[in-house]
Design a protein around this motif. Sequence first.
Motif, short mmCIF file in Angstrom:
data_model
loop_
_atom_site.label_atom_id
_atom_site.label_comp_id
_atom_site.label_asym_id
_atom_site.label_seq_id
_atom_site.Cartn_x
_atom_site.Cartn_y
_atom_site.Cartn_z
N LYS A 80 27.61 44.10 -21.78
CA LYS A 80 29.06 44.03 -22.23
C LYS A 80 29.20 45.49 -22.99
O LYS A 80 29.81 45.78 -23.85
N ILE A 81 28.78 46.56 -22.25
CA ILE A 81 28.79 48.08 -22.56
C ILE A 81 29.30 48.67 -21.36
O ILE A 81 29.25 48.29 -20.12
N GLU A 82 29.93 50.11 -21.42
CA GLU A 82 30.33 50.95 -20.86
C GLU A 82 29.27 51.93 -20.38
O GLU A 82 28.68 52.52 -21.65
N ALA A 83 28.90 52.46 -19.07
CA ALA A 83 28.24 53.61 -18.99
C ALA A 83 29.26 54.50 -18.15
O ALA A 83 29.95 54.14 -17.28
N TYR A 84 29.19 55.83 -18.90
CA TYR A 84 29.95 56.86 -18.03
C TYR A 84 29.14 58.04 -17.65
O TYR A 84 28.05 58.27 -18.04
N HIS A 85 29.58 58.60 -16.60
CA HIS A 85 28.90 59.91 -15.92
C HIS A 85 30.05 60.83 -15.59
O HIS A 85 30.99 60.63 -14.67
N MET A 138 26.96 46.19 -30.88
CA MET A 138 25.86 46.76 -31.78
C MET A 138 25.25 46.30 -32.91
O MET A 138 24.15 46.28 -33.03
N LYS A 139 26.02 45.64 -33.45
CA LYS A 139 25.83 44.89 -34.76
C LYS A 139 24.66 43.65 -34.54
O LYS A 139 23.67 43.68 -35.01
N SER A 140 25.11 43.06 -33.33
CA SER A 140 24.05 41.98 -32.83
C SER A 140 22.88 42.36 -32.20
O SER A 140 21.93 41.86 -32.70
#
Length: 288
Positions: A17-22, A95-97
């Motif tokens: 449940k995160i995004e990756a950018y390039h 992030m908190k988890s």
Amino acid sequence: MTFEQEQRHVYYDTDLKIEAYHLTGIVQPFPNHFHDYYVIGFVEGGRRHLWCRDREYDLSAGDLVLFNPRDSHRCSPRNGEILDYRAVNIPADIMKSAAHEVTGQPYTPFFTQNVVYQSDITSALNDLYTGIVEISSRFEKEEAFFLLLEQIFREYSSPFEQSSTAEPDNKIKAVCAYMEDHFSDNISLDDLTALAGLSKSYFLLLFTKQVGVSPYRYLQSIRIERAKKLLEQGIPPIDTAAMTGFSDQSHFSRFFKDFIGLTPRQYQKIFQTDKHSKKEASTNEHEH
């Protein structure tokens, strides 16, 4: 290098449940803004001048960048050089988890440094990015994710409650809360100065000093973050623009592209493909 050679690829991982950018070949300066999520990124190529939390940095290949939620920042090219950059965007709740998993206790991390020059952590970050892009197993991605966070928490993080960041005073807090509750309204400077009980000139100076961005930039940042959520839910860009307080879709698209690097439609496409598909967008697609 011309503008047409700019490429922005974005991937959403439904396991983490995160995004990756390039970002590659980027010549665009990014205006002063903030995000509601954590950013862990590194410069692959090119040089940039970064302003963040009242400090200035000269970035080059191999430098690690760490942004907390609401860290105001902007950057521009140095000597016209293009930027190649990779990053992961981590929502605050994720992030908190994850921090609880890593530390074994309730923990909201606060990055104590925004830039780490020539950091070895970029290798761990690249491992996570590659796992997301190549659709590795959940096991492999989670391992890369937690190993990356463990290293950052150990070296460049403290509990948020212990951060030395000064909080805005109550008047400015009230104005921020008002904009967050009424972001879809046609808010004026008169509305905000009346709420704060300050003159326009003094209010603008005080707000910018305490928050790190101007009131107008703060409001637009809130609107863009809300717009992202609506686009992720499949709300059409034209409706999203109206629901987040932008005067028209053209105005919305321009601000969204300035802040995020993608048009609203390009960003929405990331969430319209299944998780085993490559999710990317390029500025060569002239969409609005």
